[in-house]
Design a protein around this motif. Structure first.
Motif, PDB file in Angstrom:
ATOM      1  N   UNK A 149       1.437   2.007 -15.784  1.00  0.00           N
ATOM      2  CA  UNK A 149       0.344   1.162 -16.253  1.00  0.00           C
ATOM      3  C   UNK A 149      -0.254   0.346 -15.113  1.00  0.00           C
ATOM      4  N   UNK A 150       0.594  -0.169 -14.229  1.00  0.00           N
ATOM      5  CA  UNK A 150       0.097  -0.967 -13.103  1.00  0.00           C
ATOM      6  C   UNK A 150      -0.805  -0.134 -12.206  1.00  0.00           C
ATOM      7  N   UNK A 151      -0.446   1.124 -11.996  1.00  0.00           N
ATOM      8  CA  UNK A 151      -1.243   2.007 -11.137  1.00  0.00           C
ATOM      9  C   UNK A 151      -2.663   2.143 -11.667  1.00  0.00           C
ATOM     10  N   UNK A 152      -2.812   2.153 -13.005  1.00  0.00           N
ATOM     11  CA  UNK A 152      -4.132   2.318 -13.610  1.00  0.00           C
ATOM     12  C   UNK A 152      -4.823   0.986 -13.867  1.00  0.00           C
ATOM     13  N   UNK A 153      -4.042  -0.072 -14.087  1.00  0.00           N
ATOM     14  CA  UNK A 153      -4.636  -1.379 -14.372  1.00  0.00           C
ATOM     15  C   UNK A 153      -5.251  -1.996 -13.117  1.00  0.00           C
ATOM     16  N   UNK A 154      -4.596  -1.845 -11.983  1.00  0.00           N
ATOM     17  CA  UNK A 154      -5.069  -2.487 -10.754  1.00  0.00           C
ATOM     18  C   UNK A 154      -6.484  -2.066 -10.353  1.00  0.00           C
ATOM     19  N   UNK A 155      -6.812  -0.751 -10.297  1.00  0.00           N
ATOM     20  CA  UNK A 155      -8.189  -0.379  -9.943  1.00  0.00           C
ATOM     21  C   UNK A 155      -9.198  -0.957 -10.921  1.00  0.00           C
ATOM     22  N   UNK A 156      -8.865  -0.951 -12.215  1.00  0.00           N
ATOM     23  CA  UNK A 156      -9.772  -1.493 -13.214  1.00  0.00           C
ATOM     24  C   UNK A 156      -9.978  -2.986 -13.028  1.00  0.00           C
ATOM     25  N   UNK A 157      -8.911  -3.706 -12.719  1.00  0.00           N
ATOM     26  CA  UNK A 157      -9.012  -5.145 -12.499  1.00  0.00           C
ATOM     27  C   UNK A 157      -9.823  -5.458 -11.240  1.00  0.00           C
ATOM     28  N   UNK A 158      -9.622  -4.664 -10.189  1.00  0.00           N
ATOM     29  CA  UNK A 158     -10.380  -4.876  -8.947  1.00  0.00           C
ATOM     30  C   UNK A 158     -11.866  -4.615  -9.157  1.00  0.00           C
ATOM     31  N   UNK A 159     -12.192  -3.576  -9.924  1.00  0.00           N
ATOM     32  CA  UNK A 159     -13.599  -3.287 -10.219  1.00  0.00           C
ATOM     33  C   UNK A 159     -14.226  -4.410 -11.034  1.00  0.00           C
ATOM     34  N   UNK A 160     -13.476  -4.952 -11.989  1.00  0.00           N
ATOM     35  CA  UNK A 160     -13.987  -6.080 -12.771  1.00  0.00           C
ATOM     36  C   UNK A 160     -14.239  -7.298 -11.884  1.00  0.00           C
ATOM     37  N   UNK A 161     -13.314  -7.565 -10.970  1.00  0.00           N
ATOM     38  CA  UNK A 161     -13.487  -8.697 -10.060  1.00  0.00           C
ATOM     39  C   UNK A 161     -14.712  -8.498  -9.164  1.00  0.00           C
ATOM     40  N   UNK A 162     -14.893  -7.263  -8.665  1.00  0.00           N
ATOM     41  CA  UNK A 162     -16.057  -6.964  -7.825  1.00  0.00           C
ATOM     42  C   UNK A 162     -17.350  -7.137  -8.607  1.00  0.00           C
ATOM     43  N   UNK A 163     -17.380  -6.674  -9.869  1.00  0.00           N
ATOM     44  CA  UNK A 163     -18.579  -6.805 -10.690  1.00  0.00           C
ATOM     45  C   UNK A 163     -18.896  -8.272 -10.969  1.00  0.00           C
ATOM     46  N   UNK A 164     -17.865  -9.071 -11.217  1.00  0.00           N
ATOM     47  CA  UNK A 164     -18.088 -10.505 -11.476  1.00  0.00           C
ATOM     48  C   UNK A 164     -18.712 -11.177 -10.253  1.00  0.00           C
ATOM     49  N   UNK A 165     -18.196 -10.855  -9.062  1.00  0.00           N
ATOM     50  CA  UNK A 165     -18.768 -11.434  -7.834  1.00  0.00           C
ATOM     51  C   UNK A 165     -20.213 -10.995  -7.649  1.00  0.00           C
ATOM     52  N   UNK A 166     -20.483  -9.727  -7.890  1.00  0.00           N
ATOM     53  CA  UNK A 166     -21.845  -9.201  -7.731  1.00  0.00           C
ATOM     54  C   UNK A 166     -22.772  -9.848  -8.751  1.00  0.00           C
ATOM     55  N   UNK A 167     -22.313 -10.002  -9.983  1.00  0.00           N
ATOM     56  CA  UNK A 167     -23.137 -10.588 -11.043  1.00  0.00           C
ATOM     57  C   UNK A 167     -23.514 -12.027 -10.699  1.00  0.00           C
ATOM     58  N   UNK A 168     -22.545 -12.833 -10.284  1.00  0.00           N
ATOM     59  CA  UNK A 168     -22.841 -14.236  -9.997  1.00  0.00           C
ATOM     60  C   UNK A 168     -23.663 -14.399  -8.719  1.00  0.00           C
ATOM     61  N   UNK A 169     -23.461 -13.501  -7.747  1.00  0.00           N
ATOM     62  CA  UNK A 169     -24.299 -13.538  -6.549  1.00  0.00           C
ATOM     63  C   UNK A 169     -25.748 -13.227  -6.894  1.00  0.00           C
TER      64      UNK A 169
END
Length: 538
Positions: free
Chosen positions: A368-388
């Motif tokens: 689960x961690x192997x699959x959760x980490x990429x998804x969490x990183x993509x969400x974090x990247x999208x949040x940064x892009x959205x607020x920028x």
């Protein structure tokens, strides 16, 4: 109040009503669970001085009927009020080398024990003679201290019910390679988290395998504990989305000629969300009635969910960039937005399929961690892009003195900020919840962890729908940016424009500007008028 104001009031009323009904109905959800576990030549693994297979761990509600029905599979129905763990076609197969050590005349040549215990009684299995490492099987030293029988699992009767933990003994006979447990069931009279283990203390049975299945049923069906309340939850969410659909699409159809591309995207998210909630309910209803997860239907529903999540995030990103309001197109950013969208969809799809399709128990931690980490990183990247992007859009609107659109985007940014803060707080709560409950004893409230994210996504969607509701002035709202980007902002909001046909857009904007502070364009017009007047006097 004009027509647009009345329409906006109707939309707000319906949206508020849907949220109120959602919260009200959520309070009525209770928690029950069960499932079916299948074993296909599962090997016994060595743990301490025992060989064991974990048969499952589920929360079970107490039976609603005091007298058990006849134990025949034909008499079992999903909502018959009974709660039990049923063993069907359980077969143990030992190695030929193990069987060859015994003669045909021996009656008992190997012992396998079935152990069922509640999580609260977990310390009643096994023991330690001198306070060191616990042993599952009784040793000569433990036989003296605990009074257990050597070669068997150490079992200490529960303080609340001496018949628990439940143990069932199965013996191999002679040189037989297999031993079977007849179809039987353990009735559940107390609500709790139950664990099942198949254990052997005989070293000669090393390499043994297990085949068969167990049915874990609660009074209302076969759904696992953390999942059962979600069946009702998705009915409630479907009702909430239906009310949102009525509110949104009534406006969408009424002002079809003035709908923006951005509003088409919002319509897609609303429709997909409603469709997803219906599919989730059908998936859970089938699982609850049969005990078998419908692989095809579950694959469809997780795919629709991945599409909805992806489009929702891209929609928020595009809104933050000012698409349809500040800028008519995304320009060179279109490729990047599409690329991050495809990547996020694939990541979410893989995670959802692994977690839901064909599984009953929790997925293994590492996988689960192997699959959760990429998804969490993509969400974090999208949040940064959205607020920028949102920061740039707000700066641009402020520089143009676009007061109405600036106010709309500030409301949107506040809602988005609250959503992110709630998400971070909830993630922290999830970590705390799981860290402080290693044995899943709080399984009855576990469904809230999953449902929160659907509620939060729905609430944010309602905010977006409210801020960008279709109206008579939608096209004019976008027109001012496409045709006159450097002009001062119109004083009317998106949802309060004048009906079409009264006066041209350019003339209407100029009339509105006459009552406002003069900018450089107004000054140029006045200079031209003064020159014309002087020419007439000459």
């Amino acid at each position: 109040m004009n027509l647009a104001g009345i329409s906006n009031l109707r939309f707000t009323t319906l949206t508020t009503l849907s949220l109120f009904i959602l919260v009200l109905l959520l309070l009525t959800i209770d928690s029950t669970d069960a499932s079916i576990h299948v074993y296909d030549r599962d090997p016994f693994r060595e743990v301490g001085n025992a060989y064991l297979v974990s048969g499952g761990s589920e929360g079970l509600a107490a039976s609603r009927i005091a007298t058990p029905l006849p134990r025949h599979s034909s008499s079992v129905t999903a909502n018959d009020g009974r709660s039990f763990i049923r063993f069907q076609n359980i077969t143990f197969r030992r190695t030929e080398a193990s069987a060859a050590k015994h003669s045909k005349t021996e009656r008992r040549t190997g012992l396998v024990q079935v152990i069922i215990f509640e999580a609260a009684d977990r310390d009643n299995i096994g023991g330690s003679p001198y306070g060191g490492q616990r042993s599952i099987c009784c040793t000569p030293d433990l036989a003296k201290v605990e009074g257990c029988k050597q070669g068997e699992v150490i079992r200490i009767p529960s303080a609340t019910d001496p018949s628990w933990p439940v143990t069932v003994n199965i013996y191999f006979r002679g040189k037989s390679l297999t031993a079977q447990l007849k179809t039987t069931e353990a009735s559940i009279k107390k609500t709790g988290m139950y664990n099942l283990f198949f254990i052997s203390c005989d070293p000669s049975l090393k390499g043994m395998t297990l085949t068969g299945q167990t049915s874990w049923k609660n009074p209302d069906g076969y759904l696992p504990g953390r999942m059962a309340p979600l069946k009702k939850f998705y009915v409630i969410m479907a009702i909430a989305y239906a009310l949102l659909c009525i509110a949104w699409f009534s406006q969408y159809v009424r002002f079809w000629d003035d709908v923006l591309q951005l509003q088409h995207c919002i319509s897609a998210v609303v429709a997909i969300g409603f469709f997803e909630m219906i599919l989730w309910y059908l998936d859970y209803a089938y699982f609850n009635n049969t005990g078998i997860r419908p692989v095809a239907l579950t694959t469809w529903v997780v795919t629709v969910g991945a599409v909805r999540k992806t489009i929702s995030r891209l929609l928020i990103l595009c809104v933050s960039m000012g698409y349809g309001v500040v800028r008519p197109t995304l320009g060179g950013l279109t490729t990047k937005v599409m690329l991050i969208g495809v990547t996020y969809f694939l990541s979410t799809e893989l995670l959802n399929i692994t977690e839901n399709v064909g599984t009953i128990s929790d997925i293994a931690g590492r996988a689960r961690i192997i699959l959760v980490l990429p998804n969490a990183l993509l969400d974090a990247f999208l949040i940064m892009w959205i607020f920028t992007s949102l920061s740039k859009t707000l700066t641009q609107l402020q520089a143009k003195r676009s007061s109405v659109k600036l106010d709309t985007y500030r409301k949107f940014s506040n809602a988005l900020l609250i959503t992110v803060i709630l998400s971070v707080v909830w993630i922290g709560y999830e970590v705390y919840f799981k860290a402080t409950d290693p044995f899943n004893e709080r399984w009855q409230s576990g469904w809230i962890i999953t449902s929160f994210w659907d509620i939060l996504a729905f609430a944010l969607l309602c905010v977006v729908c409210y801020l960008w509701t279709p109206s008579q002035s939608s096209q004019r709202y976008a027109y001012s940016e496409e045709k006159d980007e450097d002009s001062d902002e119109e004083t009317e909001a998106l949802n309060s424009g004048t009906p079409k046909g009264d006066v041209s857009l350019v003339q209407q904007e100029r009339r509105e500007k006459n009552g406002q502070n003069r900018d450089e364009f107004d000054e140029d017009d006045e200079d031209e008028d003064d020159d014309a007047a002087e020419g007439k006097r000459e």
